[in-house]
Write a protein that holds these residues in place. Structure first.
Motif, PDB file in Angstrom:
ATOM      1  N   ASP A  86      62.945 102.400  56.564  1.00 29.55           N
ATOM      2  CA  ASP A  86      63.826 102.795  57.671  1.00 29.55           C
ATOM      3  C   ASP A  86      64.603 101.613  58.214  1.00 29.55           C
ATOM      4  OD1 ASP A  86      62.989 105.335  57.459  1.00 29.55           O
ATOM      5  OD2 ASP A  86      61.461 105.203  59.029  1.00 29.55           O
ATOM      6  N   THR A  87      63.894 100.482  58.381  1.00 27.27           N
ATOM      7  CA  THR A  87      64.486  99.369  59.121  1.00 27.27           C
ATOM      8  C   THR A  87      65.049  98.288  58.207  1.00 27.27           C
ATOM      9  OG1 THR A  87      62.392  98.189  59.157  1.00 27.27           O
ATOM     10  CG2 THR A  87      62.810  99.677  60.994  1.00 27.27           C
ATOM     11  N   GLY A  88      64.559  98.249  56.937  1.00 26.53           N
ATOM     12  CA  GLY A  88      65.014  97.194  56.032  1.00 26.53           C
ATOM     13  C   GLY A  88      64.479  95.829  56.393  1.00 26.53           C
ATOM     14  N   ASN A  89      63.383  95.791  57.152  1.00 27.23           N
ATOM     15  CA  ASN A  89      62.857  94.501  57.595  1.00 27.23           C
ATOM     16  C   ASN A  89      61.518  94.198  56.916  1.00 27.23           C
ATOM     17  OD1 ASN A  89      62.102  92.231  58.915  1.00 27.23           O
ATOM     18  ND2 ASN A  89      62.401  93.036  60.987  1.00 27.23           N
ATOM     19  N   PRO A  90      61.473  93.206  55.994  1.00 27.85           N
ATOM     20  CA  PRO A  90      60.225  92.925  55.262  1.00 27.85           C
ATOM     21  C   PRO A  90      59.104  92.411  56.156  1.00 27.85           C
ATOM     22  CG  PRO A  90      62.002  91.444  54.549  1.00 27.85           C
ATOM     23  CD  PRO A  90      62.589  92.368  55.560  1.00 27.85           C
ATOM     24  N   ILE A  91      59.426  92.040  57.374  1.00 26.55           N
ATOM     25  CA  ILE A  91      58.386  91.551  58.291  1.00 26.55           C
ATOM     26  C   ILE A  91      57.313  92.625  58.495  1.00 26.55           C
ATOM     27  CG2 ILE A  91      59.343  92.307  60.551  1.00 26.55           C
ATOM     28  CD1 ILE A  91      58.072  88.793  59.921  1.00 26.55           C
ATOM     29  N   TRP A  92      57.716  93.921  58.352  1.00 30.15           N
ATOM     30  CA  TRP A  92      56.747  95.009  58.508  1.00 30.15           C
ATOM     31  C   TRP A  92      55.714  94.989  57.390  1.00 30.15           C
ATOM     32  CZ3 TRP A  92      55.590  97.683  62.582  1.00 30.15           C
ATOM     33  CH2 TRP A  92      56.525  97.837  63.597  1.00 30.15           C
ATOM     34  N   ILE A  93      56.177  94.679  56.167  1.00 29.98           N
ATOM     35  CA  ILE A  93      55.228  94.620  55.037  1.00 29.98           C
ATOM     36  C   ILE A  93      54.231  93.490  55.270  1.00 29.98           C
ATOM     37  CG2 ILE A  93      54.994  94.088  52.583  1.00 29.98           C
ATOM     38  CD1 ILE A  93      57.506  95.556  52.033  1.00 29.98           C
ATOM     39  N   ILE A  94      54.740  92.323  55.696  1.00 32.35           N
ATOM     40  CA  ILE A  94      53.870  91.173  55.937  1.00 32.35           C
ATOM     41  C   ILE A  94      52.885  91.505  57.068  1.00 32.35           C
ATOM     42  CG2 ILE A  94      53.823  88.754  56.703  1.00 32.35           C
ATOM     43  CD1 ILE A  94      56.626  88.557  55.242  1.00 32.35           C
ATOM     44  N   LEU A 114      50.914  89.649  46.898  1.00 36.72           N
ATOM     45  CA  LEU A 114      51.848  89.779  48.028  1.00 36.72           C
ATOM     46  C   LEU A 114      53.289  89.613  47.533  1.00 36.72           C
ATOM     47  CD1 LEU A 114      52.412  89.941  51.090  1.00 36.72           C
ATOM     48  CD2 LEU A 114      52.039  87.491  51.203  1.00 36.72           C
ATOM     49  N   ILE A 115      53.521  88.551  46.749  1.00 29.44           N
ATOM     50  CA  ILE A 115      54.868  88.306  46.211  1.00 29.44           C
ATOM     51  C   ILE A 115      55.283  89.481  45.313  1.00 29.44           C
ATOM     52  CG2 ILE A 115      56.243  86.804  44.702  1.00 29.44           C
ATOM     53  CD1 ILE A 115      54.380  84.487  45.650  1.00 29.44           C
ATOM     54  N   HIS A 116      54.359  89.884  44.438  1.00 30.84           N
ATOM     55  CA  HIS A 116      54.653  90.977  43.512  1.00 30.84           C
ATOM     56  C   HIS A 116      54.956  92.265  44.284  1.00 30.84           C
ATOM     57  CE1 HIS A 116      54.593  92.927  39.634  1.00 30.84           C
ATOM     58  NE2 HIS A 116      53.757  93.847  40.092  1.00 30.84           N
ATOM     59  N   GLY A 117      54.141  92.529  45.300  1.00 31.97           N
ATOM     60  CA  GLY A 117      54.320  93.747  46.106  1.00 31.97           C
ATOM     61  C   GLY A 117      55.657  93.757  46.839  1.00 31.97           C
ATOM     62  N   LEU A 118      56.032  92.603  47.390  1.00 31.37           N
ATOM     63  CA  LEU A 118      57.297  92.523  48.124  1.00 31.37           C
ATOM     64  C   LEU A 118      58.483  92.788  47.188  1.00 31.37           C
ATOM     65  CD1 LEU A 118      56.703  89.458  50.482  1.00 31.37           C
ATOM     66  CD2 LEU A 118      57.100  91.823  51.177  1.00 31.37           C
ATOM     67  N   ILE A 145      63.002  88.596  37.525  1.00 25.51           N
ATOM     68  CA  ILE A 145      62.258  87.416  37.042  1.00 25.51           C
ATOM     69  C   ILE A 145      61.037  87.169  37.934  1.00 25.51           C
ATOM     70  CG2 ILE A 145      62.372  84.893  36.812  1.00 25.51           C
ATOM     71  CD1 ILE A 145      65.339  85.330  35.910  1.00 25.51           C
ATOM     72  N   ILE A 146      61.240  87.229  39.274  1.00 19.35           N
ATOM     73  CA  ILE A 146      60.100  87.017  40.193  1.00 19.35           C
ATOM     74  C   ILE A 146      59.051  88.107  39.991  1.00 19.35           C
ATOM     75  CG2 ILE A 146      59.379  86.904  42.623  1.00 19.35           C
ATOM     76  CD1 ILE A 146      62.154  85.780  43.267  1.00 19.35           C
ATOM     77  N   PHE A 147      59.526  89.345  39.816  1.00 18.50           N
ATOM     78  CA  PHE A 147      58.621  90.483  39.572  1.00 18.50           C
ATOM     79  C   PHE A 147      57.748  90.207  38.339  1.00 18.50           C
ATOM     80  CE2 PHE A 147      57.746  94.433  37.295  1.00 18.50           C
ATOM     81  CZ  PHE A 147      57.193  95.224  38.282  1.00 18.50           C
ATOM     82  N   THR A 148      58.391  89.750  37.263  1.00 20.47           N
ATOM     83  CA  THR A 148      57.661  89.513  36.007  1.00 20.47           C
ATOM     84  C   THR A 148      56.700  88.330  36.141  1.00 20.47           C
ATOM     85  OG1 THR A 148      59.661  90.253  34.873  1.00 20.47           O
ATOM     86  CG2 THR A 148      57.972  89.224  33.517  1.00 20.47           C
ATOM     87  N   LEU A 149      57.218  87.221  36.719  1.00 28.29           N
ATOM     88  CA  LEU A 149      56.363  86.030  36.857  1.00 28.29           C
ATOM     89  C   LEU A 149      55.162  86.293  37.757  1.00 28.29           C
ATOM     90  CD1 LEU A 149      58.986  83.116  37.157  1.00 28.29           C
ATOM     91  CD2 LEU A 149      57.542  83.719  35.197  1.00 28.29           C
ATOM     92  N   SER A 150      55.391  87.011  38.881  1.00 29.58           N
ATOM     93  CA  SER A 150      54.277  87.280  39.796  1.00 29.58           C
ATOM     94  C   SER A 150      53.260  88.207  39.134  1.00 29.58           C
ATOM     95  CB  SER A 150      54.775  87.858  41.121  1.00 29.58           C
ATOM     96  OG  SER A 150      55.506  89.035  40.902  1.00 29.58           O
ATOM     97  N   LEU A 151      53.756  89.122  38.276  1.00 30.26           N
ATOM     98  CA  LEU A 151      52.828  90.004  37.552  1.00 30.26           C
ATOM     99  C   LEU A 151      51.961  89.179  36.590  1.00 30.26           C
ATOM    100  CD1 LEU A 151      51.878  92.885  36.939  1.00 30.26           C
ATOM    101  CD2 LEU A 151      53.669  93.051  35.226  1.00 30.26           C
ATOM    102  N   PHE A 152      52.611  88.242  35.876  1.00 29.31           N
ATOM    103  CA  PHE A 152      51.853  87.367  34.971  1.00 29.31           C
ATOM    104  C   PHE A 152      50.866  86.496  35.752  1.00 29.31           C
ATOM    105  CE2 PHE A 152      55.165  88.136  31.683  1.00 29.31           C
ATOM    106  CZ  PHE A 152      54.303  88.542  30.680  1.00 29.31           C
ATOM    107  N   TRP A 153      51.283  86.065  36.951  1.00 29.46           N
ATOM    108  CA  TRP A 153      50.387  85.258  37.790  1.00 29.46           C
ATOM    109  C   TRP A 153      49.150  86.088  38.163  1.00 29.46           C
ATOM    110  CZ3 TRP A 153      51.567  82.996  43.343  1.00 29.46           C
ATOM    111  CH2 TRP A 153      50.583  82.052  43.652  1.00 29.46           C
ATOM    112  N   CYS A 154      49.382  87.356  38.564  1.00 27.03           N
ATOM    113  CA  CYS A 154      48.251  88.249  38.902  1.00 27.03           C
ATOM    114  C   CYS A 154      47.309  88.376  37.695  1.00 27.03           C
ATOM    115  CB  CYS A 154      48.749  89.642  39.278  1.00 27.03           C
ATOM    116  SG  CYS A 154      49.560  89.752  40.856  1.00 27.03           S
ATOM    117  N   VAL A 155      47.905  88.618  36.528  1.00 25.64           N
ATOM    118  CA  VAL A 155      47.084  88.797  35.317  1.00 25.64           C
ATOM    119  C   VAL A 155      46.301  87.513  35.024  1.00 25.64           C
ATOM    120  CG1 VAL A 155      47.186  89.168  32.814  1.00 25.64           C
ATOM    121  CG2 VAL A 155      48.581  90.560  34.328  1.00 25.64           C
ATOM    122  N   TYR A 156      46.984  86.349  35.202  1.00 27.63           N
ATOM    123  CA  TYR A 156      46.333  85.058  34.938  1.00 27.63           C
ATOM    124  C   TYR A 156      45.132  84.846  35.874  1.00 27.63           C
ATOM    125  CZ  TYR A 156      45.689  80.010  34.580  1.00 27.63           C
ATOM    126  OH  TYR A 156      45.141  78.769  34.413  1.00 27.63           O
TER     127      TYR A 156
END
Lengths: 209, 65
Positions: free
Chosen positions: A32-40, A91-95, A127-138
């Motif tokens: 609704d608000t477009g504000n990522p502060i809510w996710i954090i 967190l990074i991957h989710g965002l 790229i961030i999505f892919t790298l953070s996914l690999f980080w999670c797997v690692y």
């Protein structure tokens, strides 16, 4: 499985459900608000709920073992460090996942005609999505390699969970094509994999040798 | 497989965490070994035997023996 163990597992999933509810609510707010502060904010509240839940775990050996199996042993510096890094990676991957999927910010990329500014943004996010996914797997791989017990404990359930997810997505695809089932939410895919693996690990820990 | 780990650990006055640290494994591993829910690999069994200065067969006994 004793009633007590079932109650402990029930308590765990209740804690997860509350935490997931908080995150889900804040993701909806973000749309609704477009504000990522809510996710954090949601993740911080979820972390507090999970920490509170962890500290509520029974002090006796059986209860403690079961909860440590689910949460990881937070008194062990090795496991604590892995869980912390996994949380940051998630967190990074989710965002990024939230921006790409829930807010539908994926634009078509055509490299042949040069790269426009909005295409660069999409590419960076992918790229961030892919790298953070690999980080999670690692990090999961590091957890798997803590020692031989964890390797023994996790290999079957994780493989079985992958197969379950594979079969589920195929069946869902058939149901969507022929029975008019709705599109599957990407969050459900993550949840099914994780919850199935957890459930099987708990079962294995309780009964397997 | 039965084992003498809880008794041997008690004799030394170690907690499960302390024993885990000495063996270089997680506390969950020690707990699973003591409960008989997990049988150690041969290298880990030798490590345990060296730590307690006892032969492996004195620490671990086969159920069928």
């Amino acid at each position: 499985m004793s009633m007590r163990a079932l109650r402990l597992i029930g308590t765990f999933f209740l804690i997860i459900a509350i935490a997931a509810g908080v995150v889900g609510f804040t993701v909806a707010r973000t749309e609704d608000t477009g504000n990522p502060i809510w996710i954090i904010t949601g993740l911080v509240i979820a972390a507090i709920i999970l920490t509170f839940g962890y500290n509520l775990r029974p002090k006796d050996e059986e209860g403690r073992e079961l909860m440590d199996m689910i949460f990881g042993d937070m008194t062990d510096p090795v496991q604590r460090a892995i869980i912390f890094r996994l949380t940051v990676a998630s967190l990074i991957h989710g965002l990024v996942l939230g921006r790409l999927v829930f807010r539908d910010e994926v634009g078509a990329i055509n490299i042949m005609d040069g790269i426009a500014q909005d295409e660069t943004g999409t590419m960076i996010m992918v790229i961030i999505f892919t790298l953070s996914l690999f980080w999670c797997v690692y990090e999961c791989w590091r957890f798997y390699n803590i020692d031989e017990f964890w390797r023994n404990m996790s290999v079957g359930p994780i493989a079985a969970s992958g197969v379950t997810l594979f079969v589920m997505t195929i069946l869902w695809g058939i149901a969507r094509d022929y029975l008019g089932a709705p599109e599957i939410n990407v969050g459900v895919i993550y949840a099914v994999f994780w919850l199935t693996a957890m459930f099987l690990m708990i079962i294995k820990k309780r009964w397997a040798r | 497989m039965n084992n003498m780990l809880p008794q041997l650990r008690d004799e030394q006055g170690w907690s499960q965490g302390e024993l885990a640290k000495r063996l270089g494994v997680s506390r969950q591993t020690v707990n699973a070994l003591e409960k008989g829910r997990y049988d150690p690999s041969l290298p880990l069994a030798f490590k345990i035997a060296r730590l307690f200065k006892k032969p492996i067969e004195q620490i671990f006994q086969d159920d069928e023996a």
